[in-house]
Motif scaffolding. Structure first.
Motif, PDB file in Angstrom:
ATOM      1  N   PHE A  33       0.837  -1.190   0.000  1.00  0.00           N
ATOM      2  CA  PHE A  33       0.000   0.000   0.000  1.00  0.00           C
ATOM      3  C   PHE A  33       0.878   1.248   0.000  1.00  0.00           C
ATOM      4  O   PHE A  33       1.737   1.394   0.875  1.00  0.00           O
ATOM      5  CB  PHE A  33      -0.910   0.034   1.233  1.00  0.00           C
ATOM      6  N   CYS A  34       0.660   2.133  -0.967  1.00  0.00           N
ATOM      7  CA  CYS A  34       1.337   3.428  -0.961  1.00  0.00           C
ATOM      8  C   CYS A  34       0.479   4.423  -0.183  1.00  0.00           C
ATOM      9  O   CYS A  34      -0.736   4.264  -0.082  1.00  0.00           O
ATOM     10  CB  CYS A  34       1.569   3.911  -2.384  1.00  0.00           C
ATOM     11  N   SER A  35       1.114   5.464   0.332  1.00  0.00           N
ATOM     12  CA  SER A  35       0.402   6.427   1.165  1.00  0.00           C
ATOM     13  C   SER A  35       0.777   7.846   0.765  1.00  0.00           C
ATOM     14  O   SER A  35       1.951   8.122   0.498  1.00  0.00           O
ATOM     15  CB  SER A  35       0.756   6.210   2.646  1.00  0.00           C
ATOM     16  N   PRO A  36      -0.199   8.762   0.730  1.00  0.00           N
ATOM     17  CA  PRO A  36       0.130  10.158   0.415  1.00  0.00           C
ATOM     18  C   PRO A  36       0.993  10.804   1.489  1.00  0.00           C
ATOM     19  O   PRO A  36       1.620  11.835   1.250  1.00  0.00           O
ATOM     20  CB  PRO A  36      -1.250  10.823   0.328  1.00  0.00           C
ATOM     21  N   HIS A  37       1.023  10.211   2.679  1.00  0.00           N
ATOM     22  CA  HIS A  37       1.809  10.759   3.790  1.00  0.00           C
ATOM     23  C   HIS A  37       3.237  10.220   3.834  1.00  0.00           C
ATOM     24  O   HIS A  37       4.027  10.629   4.686  1.00  0.00           O
ATOM     25  CB  HIS A  37       1.118  10.445   5.118  1.00  0.00           C
ATOM     26  N   HIS A  38       3.582   9.290   2.942  1.00  0.00           N
ATOM     27  CA  HIS A  38       4.909   8.670   2.982  1.00  0.00           C
ATOM     28  C   HIS A  38       5.569   8.657   1.609  1.00  0.00           C
ATOM     29  O   HIS A  38       6.330   7.753   1.277  1.00  0.00           O
ATOM     30  CB  HIS A  38       4.818   7.242   3.526  1.00  0.00           C
ATOM     31  N   GLN A  39       5.299   9.674   0.806  1.00  0.00           N
ATOM     32  CA  GLN A  39       5.881   9.739  -0.528  1.00  0.00           C
ATOM     33  C   GLN A  39       7.378  10.042  -0.498  1.00  0.00           C
ATOM     34  O   GLN A  39       8.059   9.875  -1.506  1.00  0.00           O
ATOM     35  CB  GLN A  39       5.140  10.779  -1.371  1.00  0.00           C
ATOM     36  N   ASP A  40       7.869  10.488   0.655  1.00  0.00           N
ATOM     37  CA  ASP A  40       9.302  10.760   0.806  1.00  0.00           C
ATOM     38  C   ASP A  40       9.986   9.711   1.677  1.00  0.00           C
ATOM     39  O   ASP A  40      11.157   9.878   2.043  1.00  0.00           O
ATOM     40  CB  ASP A  40       9.519  12.155   1.418  1.00  0.00           C
ATOM     41  N   SER A  41       9.267   8.646   2.028  1.00  0.00           N
ATOM     42  CA  SER A  41       9.831   7.574   2.849  1.00  0.00           C
ATOM     43  C   SER A  41      10.277   6.435   1.943  1.00  0.00           C
ATOM     44  O   SER A  41       9.434   5.744   1.350  1.00  0.00           O
ATOM     45  CB  SER A  41       8.790   7.066   3.865  1.00  0.00           C
ATOM     46  N   ALA A  42      11.577   6.245   1.826  1.00  0.00           N
ATOM     47  CA  ALA A  42      12.109   5.250   0.899  1.00  0.00           C
ATOM     48  C   ALA A  42      11.603   3.853   1.219  1.00  0.00           C
ATOM     49  O   ALA A  42      11.659   3.411   2.367  1.00  0.00           O
ATOM     50  CB  ALA A  42      13.637   5.269   0.926  1.00  0.00           C
ATOM     51  N   LEU A  43      11.068   3.187   0.199  1.00  0.00           N
ATOM     52  CA  LEU A  43      10.614   1.798   0.294  1.00  0.00           C
ATOM     53  C   LEU A  43       9.482   1.599   1.297  1.00  0.00           C
ATOM     54  O   LEU A  43       9.291   0.511   1.836  1.00  0.00           O
ATOM     55  CB  LEU A  43      11.784   0.864   0.641  1.00  0.00           C
ATOM     56  N   PHE A  44       8.681   2.635   1.530  1.00  0.00           N
ATOM     57  CA  PHE A  44       7.618   2.539   2.533  1.00  0.00           C
ATOM     58  C   PHE A  44       6.689   1.342   2.319  1.00  0.00           C
ATOM     59  O   PHE A  44       6.427   0.587   3.263  1.00  0.00           O
ATOM     60  CB  PHE A  44       6.798   3.838   2.551  1.00  0.00           C
ATOM     61  N   PRO A  45       6.158   1.093   1.098  1.00  0.00           N
ATOM     62  CA  PRO A  45       5.251  -0.060   0.943  1.00  0.00           C
ATOM     63  C   PRO A  45       5.927  -1.381   1.267  1.00  0.00           C
ATOM     64  O   PRO A  45       5.294  -2.289   1.825  1.00  0.00           O
ATOM     65  CB  PRO A  45       4.842   0.008  -0.538  1.00  0.00           C
ATOM     66  N   PHE A  46       7.197  -1.514   0.931  1.00  0.00           N
ATOM     67  CA  PHE A  46       7.911  -2.770   1.150  1.00  0.00           C
ATOM     68  C   PHE A  46       8.273  -2.949   2.626  1.00  0.00           C
ATOM     69  O   PHE A  46       8.224  -4.069   3.147  1.00  0.00           O
ATOM     70  CB  PHE A  46       9.161  -2.815   0.267  1.00  0.00           C
ATOM     71  N   VAL A  47       8.619  -1.861   3.292  1.00  0.00           N
ATOM     72  CA  VAL A  47       8.888  -1.921   4.725  1.00  0.00           C
ATOM     73  C   VAL A  47       7.638  -2.351   5.488  1.00  0.00           C
ATOM     74  O   VAL A  47       7.679  -3.227   6.360  1.00  0.00           O
ATOM     75  CB  VAL A  47       9.375  -0.547   5.242  1.00  0.00           C
ATOM     76  N   GLU A  48       6.500  -1.755   5.129  1.00  0.00           N
ATOM     77  CA  GLU A  48       5.247  -2.090   5.803  1.00  0.00           C
ATOM     78  C   GLU A  48       4.848  -3.540   5.538  1.00  0.00           C
ATOM     79  O   GLU A  48       4.377  -4.235   6.450  1.00  0.00           O
ATOM     80  CB  GLU A  48       4.133  -1.143   5.328  1.00  0.00           C
ATOM     81  N   GLN A  49       5.049  -3.998   4.310  1.00  0.00           N
ATOM     82  CA  GLN A  49       4.676  -5.379   3.988  1.00  0.00           C
ATOM     83  C   GLN A  49       5.542  -6.373   4.751  1.00  0.00           C
ATOM     84  O   GLN A  49       5.046  -7.376   5.285  1.00  0.00           O
ATOM     85  CB  GLN A  49       4.789  -5.613   2.479  1.00  0.00           C
ATOM     86  N   LEU A  50       6.838  -6.116   4.811  1.00  0.00           N
ATOM     87  CA  LEU A  50       7.739  -7.015   5.541  1.00  0.00           C
ATOM     88  C   LEU A  50       7.379  -7.063   7.020  1.00  0.00           C
ATOM     89  O   LEU A  50       7.340  -8.130   7.636  1.00  0.00           O
ATOM     90  CB  LEU A  50       9.189  -6.561   5.367  1.00  0.00           C
ATOM     91  N   ALA A  51       7.116  -5.892   7.606  1.00  0.00           N
ATOM     92  CA  ALA A  51       6.766  -5.838   9.022  1.00  0.00           C
ATOM     93  C   ALA A  51       5.468  -6.587   9.298  1.00  0.00           C
ATOM     94  O   ALA A  51       5.345  -7.314  10.298  1.00  0.00           O
ATOM     95  CB  ALA A  51       6.653  -4.385   9.479  1.00  0.00           C
ATOM     96  N   HIS A  52       4.491  -6.419   8.395  1.00  0.00           N
ATOM     97  CA  HIS A  52       3.209  -7.109   8.572  1.00  0.00           C
ATOM     98  C   HIS A  52       3.371  -8.613   8.401  1.00  0.00           C
ATOM     99  O   HIS A  52       2.856  -9.407   9.206  1.00  0.00           O
ATOM    100  CB  HIS A  52       2.195  -6.568   7.570  1.00  0.00           C
ATOM    101  N   ALA A  53       4.083  -9.011   7.344  1.00  0.00           N
ATOM    102  CA  ALA A  53       4.255 -10.436   7.067  1.00  0.00           C
ATOM    103  C   ALA A  53       5.050 -11.129   8.167  1.00  0.00           C
ATOM    104  O   ALA A  53       4.797 -12.300   8.484  1.00  0.00           O
ATOM    105  CB  ALA A  53       4.943 -10.628   5.717  1.00  0.00           C
ATOM    106  N   ALA A  54       5.995 -10.410   8.759  1.00  0.00           N
ATOM    107  CA  ALA A  54       6.808 -10.992   9.830  1.00  0.00           C
ATOM    108  C   ALA A  54       6.037 -11.073  11.147  1.00  0.00           C
ATOM    109  O   ALA A  54       6.448 -11.791  12.060  1.00  0.00           O
ATOM    110  CB  ALA A  54       8.086 -10.184  10.019  1.00  0.00           C
ATOM    111  N   GLY A  55       4.939 -10.331  11.241  1.00  0.00           N
ATOM    112  CA  GLY A  55       4.132 -10.370  12.462  1.00  0.00           C
ATOM    113  C   GLY A  55       4.672  -9.523  13.585  1.00  0.00           C
ATOM    114  O   GLY A  55       4.532  -9.869  14.762  1.00  0.00           O
ATOM    115  N   PHE A  56       5.267  -8.380  13.247  1.00  0.00           N
ATOM    116  CA  PHE A  56       5.789  -7.499  14.284  1.00  0.00           C
ATOM    117  C   PHE A  56       4.657  -7.020  15.186  1.00  0.00           C
ATOM    118  O   PHE A  56       3.587  -6.635  14.708  1.00  0.00           O
ATOM    119  CB  PHE A  56       6.463  -6.274  13.672  1.00  0.00           C
ATOM    120  N   ALA A  57       4.902  -7.058  16.483  1.00  0.00           N
ATOM    121  CA  ALA A  57       3.952  -6.531  17.463  1.00  0.00           C
ATOM    122  C   ALA A  57       4.506  -5.230  18.042  1.00  0.00           C
ATOM    123  O   ALA A  57       5.719  -5.001  18.038  1.00  0.00           O
ATOM    124  CB  ALA A  57       3.719  -7.545  18.584  1.00  0.00           C
TER     125      ALA A  57
END
Length: 222
Positions: A33-57
């Motif tokens: 998921f891309c976000s209008p609030h993170h257009q300057d955050s490098a690799l934001f969609p991939f960081v979020e996906q990895l964190a979600h898939a890994a099950g970070f609490a």
């Protein structure tokens, strides 16, 4: 396969329809998921996906997150350097088992993108992968570079990639043989009314409420 459309049209519906078509066929599903609030955050969609898939609490320690990430990445059997690079992307400390190589900024970025591509390749070797990448019109520049590399790599991988974006997003891959473009138009008034009734789950809504919802959405659905 790439999907173009007006703002927010059909995003969740595409995923639902796809799951229905796949039925019980074995596959892995990845969502970004891309976000209008993170257009300057490098690799934001991939960081979020990895964190979600890994099950970070929320209360996980850095060590616990690193352990979860290592377990997740082990599915694709990555080299030690890839584990270190992806841990660094997630702002996690590296371990002695997976030391972070000493690299300049550009080489580090290039090898991080290559590590993420290898992660997808490793998953695709296990079973087909369905990837949904939503709202690419809000993508950050580094993720855009990685998405371009991914589309090119898909020529030889059992991966279905669906990208949703607004018309102002101009993908460089539209002429490639492995790419299909589908324009999704806004819904008409009748279809909007039917959709509202379906979402209400059979609960009767006053006509004025349905009319207000359909007018405010202006044919856009998600």
């Amino acid at each position: 396969m790439l999907v173009s459309g007006e703002p927010g049209i059909g995003k969740s519906r595409i995923a639902e329809a796809l799951e229905e078509r796949l039925g019980g066929e074995p596959h892995l599903r990845l969502r970004y998921f891309c976000s209008p609030h993170h257009q300057d955050s490098a690799l934001f969609p991939f960081v979020e996906q990895l964190a979600h898939a890994a099950g970070f609490a929320r209360d996980d320690t850095s060590a616990a997150k690193l352990e979860k990430l290592e377990i997740l990445l082990a599915l694709a059997a990555p080299p030690d350097e890839d584990v270190a690079l992806l841990a660094d992307v997630l702002s996690l400390p590296t371990s002695e088992q997976h030391p972070l190589p000493s690299l300049g900024p550009q080489r580090k970025k290039d090898r991080t993108l290559a590590a993420l591509i290898r992660q997808l390749e490793g998953l695709a070797r296990r079973q087909p992968v369905v990837t949904v990448f939503e709202d690419a019109h809000w993508i950050d520049p580094t993720s855009r570079e990685l998405l371009d590399l991914t589309v090119e790599r898909l020529r030889t991988l059992p991966v279905l990639l669906i990208v949703t974006f607004r018309p102002e997003f101009q993908p460089p891959w539209s002429g490639q043989e492995q790419v299909s473009i589908l324009a999704l138009n806004r819904l008409g008034r009748h279809d909007r009314t039917v959709l509202v009734e379906q979402i209400a789950g059979g609960k009767a809504l006053p006509d004025e409420v349905v009319a207000r919802i359909t007018e405010r959405t202006d044919g856009v659905r998600s």
